[in-house]
Design a protein around this motif. Sequence first.
Motif, PDB file in Angstrom:
ATOM      1  N   GLY A  12     -10.736  -3.405   6.654  1.00 20.94           N
ATOM      2  CA  GLY A  12     -11.320  -4.503   5.904  1.00 20.94           C
ATOM      3  C   GLY A  12     -12.210  -3.980   4.091  1.00 20.94           C
ATOM      4  N   VAL A  13     -10.900  -3.121   3.945  1.00 16.97           N
ATOM      5  CA  VAL A  13     -11.297  -2.347   2.007  1.00 16.97           C
ATOM      6  C   VAL A  13     -10.169  -2.254   1.632  1.00 16.97           C
ATOM      7  N   PRO A  14     -10.445  -3.081   0.839  1.00 18.17           N
ATOM      8  CA  PRO A  14      -9.527  -3.650  -0.176  1.00 18.17           C
ATOM      9  C   PRO A  14      -8.553  -2.378  -1.661  1.00 18.17           C
ATOM     10  N   PHE A  15      -7.229  -2.156  -1.238  1.00 15.95           N
ATOM     11  CA  PHE A  15      -7.282  -1.688  -2.059  1.00 15.95           C
ATOM     12  C   PHE A  15      -6.153  -1.902  -3.165  1.00 15.95           C
ATOM     13  N   GLY A  16      -5.875  -0.828  -4.271  1.00 20.58           N
ATOM     14  CA  GLY A  16      -4.834  -1.246  -5.489  1.00 20.58           C
ATOM     15  C   GLY A  16      -3.881  -0.120  -5.254  1.00 20.58           C
ATOM     16  N   GLY A  17      -2.885  -0.054  -5.612  1.00 18.36           N
ATOM     17  CA  GLY A  17      -1.682   1.045  -5.921  1.00 18.36           C
ATOM     18  C   GLY A  17      -0.395   0.561  -6.273  1.00 18.36           C
TER      19      GLY A  17
END
Length: 75
Positions: A12-17
């Motif tokens: 449920g935690v958004p991440f970018g990469g």
Amino acid sequence: MREKPVRFEAAGVPFGGTLTLPEGRGPHPAALLISGGNPVDRDCDVEGFRFFRLIAEDLGRAGVATLRCDDRGVG
């Protein structure tokens, strides 16, 4: 070499990469670059030295795809 921004969720935690792909058709071997210790961005930028970006570029030239991710709450 091609770079593509990506977004995903984990627990449920958004991440970018950034996904770095070597030239040519795959499949390619792949590596996930994750940090330890202090929170850093996907390039592991410490005082302007972008350690993970350099690793991703070198691996890309060697035919290895990489995914480097921002730490939780960073980026």
